[in-house]
Each structure stands twice: as C-alpha cells, then as structure tokens.
Design a protein around this motif. Structure first.
Motif, PDB file in Angstrom:
ATOM      1  N   GLU A  15      64.259 171.499  25.085  1.00 46.79           N
ATOM      2  CA  GLU A  15      62.880 170.705  24.832  1.00 46.79           C
ATOM      3  C   GLU A  15      62.927 169.409  24.105  1.00 46.79           C
ATOM      4  N   ASP A  16      63.915 169.272  23.219  1.00 48.16           N
ATOM      5  CA  ASP A  16      63.974 167.938  22.319  1.00 48.16           C
ATOM      6  C   ASP A  16      64.861 167.010  22.768  1.00 48.16           C
ATOM      7  N   CYS A  17      65.554 167.164  24.010  1.00 47.09           N
ATOM      8  CA  CYS A  17      66.405 165.919  24.583  1.00 47.09           C
ATOM      9  C   CYS A  17      65.749 165.312  25.642  1.00 47.09           C
ATOM     10  N   ASP A  18      66.280 163.886  25.527  1.00 50.02           N
ATOM     11  CA  ASP A  18      65.748 163.196  26.377  1.00 50.02           C
ATOM     12  C   ASP A  18      66.236 163.002  27.895  1.00 50.02           C
ATOM     13  N   VAL A  19      65.882 164.281  28.547  1.00 47.80           N
ATOM     14  CA  VAL A  19      66.376 164.340  29.878  1.00 47.80           C
ATOM     15  C   VAL A  19      65.208 164.573  30.805  1.00 47.80           C
ATOM     16  N   LEU A  20      65.281 164.400  32.127  1.00 48.82           N
ATOM     17  CA  LEU A  20      64.256 164.650  33.054  1.00 48.82           C
ATOM     18  C   LEU A  20      64.426 165.989  33.577  1.00 48.82           C
ATOM     19  N   ASP A  21      65.681 166.647  33.823  1.00 49.10           N
ATOM     20  CA  ASP A  21      65.955 167.777  34.519  1.00 49.10           C
ATOM     21  C   ASP A  21      66.637 168.716  33.361  1.00 49.10           C
ATOM     22  N   ARG A  22      65.719 169.475  32.879  1.00 50.48           N
ATOM     23  CA  ARG A  22      65.933 170.698  32.000  1.00 50.48           C
ATOM     24  C   ARG A  22      67.068 171.681  32.513  1.00 50.48           C
ATOM     25  N   ASP A  23      67.126 172.163  33.683  1.00 46.57           N
ATOM     26  CA  ASP A  23      67.891 172.932  34.522  1.00 46.57           C
ATOM     27  C   ASP A  23      69.269 172.369  34.403  1.00 46.57           C
ATOM     28  N   SER A  24      69.358 171.209  34.843  1.00 49.39           N
ATOM     29  CA  SER A  24      70.751 170.735  34.760  1.00 49.39           C
ATOM     30  C   SER A  24      71.250 170.514  33.599  1.00 49.39           C
ATOM     31  N   LEU A  25      70.555 170.311  32.355  1.00 48.05           N
ATOM     32  CA  LEU A  25      70.984 170.088  30.926  1.00 48.05           C
ATOM     33  C   LEU A  25      71.613 171.507  30.623  1.00 48.05           C
ATOM     34  N   LYS A  26      70.841 172.404  30.821  1.00 52.37           N
ATOM     35  CA  LYS A  26      71.137 173.889  30.371  1.00 52.37           C
ATOM     36  C   LYS A  26      72.510 174.214  31.161  1.00 52.37           C
ATOM     37  N   ALA A  27      72.856 173.833  32.498  1.00 49.75           N
ATOM     38  CA  ALA A  27      74.224 174.180  33.187  1.00 49.75           C
ATOM     39  C   ALA A  27      75.140 173.380  32.618  1.00 49.75           C
ATOM     40  N   PHE A  28      74.872 172.037  32.275  1.00 51.73           N
ATOM     41  CA  PHE A  28      75.991 171.057  31.720  1.00 51.73           C
ATOM     42  C   PHE A  28      76.356 171.784  30.460  1.00 51.73           C
ATOM     43  N   ARG A  29      75.531 171.954  29.592  1.00 50.67           N
ATOM     44  CA  ARG A  29      75.653 172.545  28.168  1.00 50.67           C
ATOM     45  C   ARG A  29      76.692 173.727  28.358  1.00 50.67           C
ATOM     46  N   LYS A 128      85.612 169.431  39.853  1.00 55.35           N
ATOM     47  CA  LYS A 128      84.953 170.161  40.654  1.00 55.35           C
ATOM     48  C   LYS A 128      83.410 170.118  40.174  1.00 55.35           C
ATOM     49  N   ASN A 129      83.000 170.068  38.932  1.00 59.33           N
ATOM     50  CA  ASN A 129      81.733 170.158  38.510  1.00 59.33           C
ATOM     51  C   ASN A 129      81.337 168.808  38.093  1.00 59.33           C
ATOM     52  N   ARG A 130      81.785 167.801  38.501  1.00 62.12           N
ATOM     53  CA  ARG A 130      81.589 166.432  38.216  1.00 62.12           C
ATOM     54  C   ARG A 130      79.815 165.916  38.246  1.00 62.12           C
ATOM     55  N   HIS A 131      79.534 166.819  39.327  1.00 60.87           N
ATOM     56  CA  HIS A 131      77.808 166.712  39.546  1.00 60.87           C
ATOM     57  C   HIS A 131      77.115 166.792  38.506  1.00 60.87           C
ATOM     58  N   LEU A 132      77.565 167.739  37.546  1.00 61.03           N
ATOM     59  CA  LEU A 132      76.787 167.917  36.145  1.00 61.03           C
ATOM     60  C   LEU A 132      76.840 166.790  35.273  1.00 61.03           C
ATOM     61  N   LEU A 133      78.188 166.131  35.252  1.00 62.98           N
ATOM     62  CA  LEU A 133      78.448 165.072  34.426  1.00 62.98           C
ATOM     63  C   LEU A 133      77.827 163.782  34.582  1.00 62.98           C
ATOM     64  N   THR A 134      76.491 163.585  34.532  1.00 65.47           N
ATOM     65  CA  THR A 134      75.670 162.582  34.956  1.00 65.47           C
ATOM     66  C   THR A 134      75.672 161.462  33.632  1.00 65.47           C
ATOM     67  N   ARG A 135      75.266 160.375  33.683  1.00 66.38           N
ATOM     68  CA  ARG A 135      74.823 159.498  32.447  1.00 66.38           C
ATOM     69  C   ARG A 135      74.005 160.177  31.593  1.00 66.38           C
TER      70      ARG A 135
END
Length: 324
Positions: A15-29, A128-135
């Motif tokens: 919740e403290d990260c400057d991202v718009l898609d929290r679900d994608s952040l969880k998956a990326f982490r 394979k998971n490059r879709h998670l590795l966005t800017r």
C-alpha cells in the motif's frame, strides 16, 4: 522450504508503493523473491555461489600453472614439476570447470523432483514472466516514486567548481534521484529509450537477444559434449565419433567464464539484484607454504610403503570372487 514462506526484505508495504496495480505488484514481488533466491540465497546451489566457486577454482589453478612455469625455468627441486601431481591437477580442473558449465547452463526440468537451479533456468523464467517486469514494477516495487522529476528542485546547487554537496534519500518516496537511475536502467533494457515513458513499458526482445548472443558465442556446446562423452559417460567409439579425451583449452574455458559473468550480472540488474562479482577476495595469504616441499623427505619411504600396501589391496580385490 517453500518460496512463499521465506521472509522478503522489502521495506515498504504494498500500500506504500507508488504503483497503480497492487495485484501485479504482489505477483511481481513473489516472482522476484523466487528469482533472487535462485540467484543469491539458496544455501547450496545459488547461481552466484556456483559462479564464484567456479572462478575461485580457476584462480587457484592459474596460480598453480604460473608456478609450474617459474619452477621449470628455475630448474629441479620443485614439487610442481611432478608429472603425477600435474596430471591429477589438470584432470581435476577440467572436470570441475566443465561440470560447472553444465550445471549453470542446464535447462529447467518438467518434473519438480528433478528441478535445478541454473542460470539458464533463470533466464528462461524471466522471459516467460516478462509481463510482470514492467517499468512501474522495476522502479517502484519497494517505495521509490515513479515520477523522478518531482524533487529536482531539492537537488543541491553546485558551487563555483560545479560540485554539489548534500544528502539525497536512496530509499522511499523522496528518493527521486534513485528513481531517475532506475528509469535510466530500464530504458537500457528496452529496444530503445522511449520518447515518453509509460508505467506499462516492458523490457524488449533485444534484451533477451543480447543475452542469447553472448551465450551462443561461447563454446558451451563443445564443452558440454566433452562432459557427456568423456567425463560423465563412458561413450563407446561410435558414440564418441572423432572426439578425443583432450581438446579442452584454457582459452575456451575463459571465454565461457566471460559470457557467464556478462549475462549473470545483466540479469541480476534486471531483477534488482546485486553485482555478482568475479573471483572472491581471499582473506588469507594464498602463497602461504607455497615454497615449502610437498612432504618431508624423511617420510618418503613410509609414503611409498603405504602406497604399495593400498595398491596390493586393490589387486587382491580382483581375485575376491574367485575364492571359495
């Protein structure tokens, strides 16, 4: 241990990260934690440990090899000139290096019980998971601001010599300069730096092609064939073809080292890891006892007697099944 049960080292919550898609952040982490575990943290087979172990072995062999050259120039009296010692060291070095290459370049297995930790598997899984590795994820996954220009006015003014002094945050929502560096690093992983950056930007095909070109330029296939036909399997004459027991050169080994270091560090940066490094810095004198004899001469007869005794025992084993 299950990846999900390991404690992450993130300092900022989702919740403290400057991202718009929290679900994608969880998956990326979660995926980044797995990648970093393979790269740095597995107790036995972390990729970085495989690499530094391989390079340390090479560094020691280079030291031994140079010592043999100097001993030859100086004349008799050095244990490095022993033929059986030199032969054993050479075979051991080749075997260790070729097996290290095989492990690092091994593809991931389909069967979880046969799964491996390797540089090749890491590269393939990132692709394979490059879709998670966005800017957005690359820059902001642990509290950095997305907009790196907001705090530009806070940068210290340069003095008359053009030098600035001051303190800049390196973590958190006010680490604007660090955010800028992360954006620039991501730009270099794209096909070309975009005219306008976007949160959904992805690393380009050129990034992966650069990696594959570096690996394909090194003679891994040749060394793998040597391992398969000579070291790990006793291939018969037909299977060996024209391959001999030799053919491994130091130049080929070092070309492979260079490719691995180039690629491993490139991949580490892409997932927010640290510099892999090369040869570990020893915390001891590597030449300690280097000029000393190999063994006390007074014990040579005892050594030979023990050697012959063990050889005779093995000769005796040959007749074991013939005895009644």
């Amino acid at each position: 241990m299950n990846i999900s049960s390991r404690k992450s080292d993130y300092q900022y919550g989702l919740e403290d990260c400057d991202v718009l898609d929290r679900d994608s952040l969880k998956a990326f982490r979660a995926k980044r934690d797995e990648w970093l575990y393979w790269l740095e943290h597995d107790e036995h087979h972390a990729i970085s440990k495989q690499i530094t172990g391989m390079l340390w072995s090479d560094a020691v062999f280079r030291l031994i090899n140079e010592s043999r050259k100097f001993a030859h120039e100086a004349g008799d009296g050095y244990s490095t000139q022993s033929g059986i010692i030199a032969s054993s060291l050479d075979r051991g070095y080749v075997a260790e290096q070729v097996i290290s290459f095989r492990k690092l370049m091994e593809k991931g297995a389909r069967d979880p019980e046969k799964q491996v930790i390797s540089l090749r598997r890491l590269i393939d899984d990132i692709r394979k998971n490059r879709h998670l590795l966005t800017r957005e994820m690359f820059v902001c996954h642990d509290g950095l601001p997305y907009d790196c220009d907001c705090g530009i006015e806070e940068l210290p003014e340069p003095n008359e010599n053009g030098v600035s002094f001051g303190y800049l945050d390196t973590r958190g929502p006010r680490a604007f300069y660090m955010s800028r560096l992360m954006h620039e690093a991501f730009d270099r992983m794209m096909e070309k730096a975009p005219a306008k950056r976007g949160r959904k930007d992805r690393i380009g095909d050129a990034f992966f092609q650069e990696i594959e070109d570096a690996l394909s330029a090194a003679p891994f296939d040749e060394l793998r064939q040597h391992a398969n036909k000579i070291l790990l399997h006793a291939a018969d004459e037909f299977s060996r073809g024209k391959r001999s027991g030799g053919g491994i050169t130091l130049d080929n080994v070092w070309i492979c080292h260079k490719a691995i270091l180039m690629v491993a560090n490139r991949v580490s940066v892409a997932i927010g890891g640290s510099n892999i490094g090369a040869v570990p810095t020893p915390q001891f004198d590597v030449l300690e006892n280097w000029s000393a004899p190999f063994a006390p001469e007074a014990k040579f007869e005892e050594l030979l007697n023990q050697w012959r005794k063990e050889n005779d025992l093995r000769e005796d084993w040959c007749q074991e099944l013939f005895r009644t």
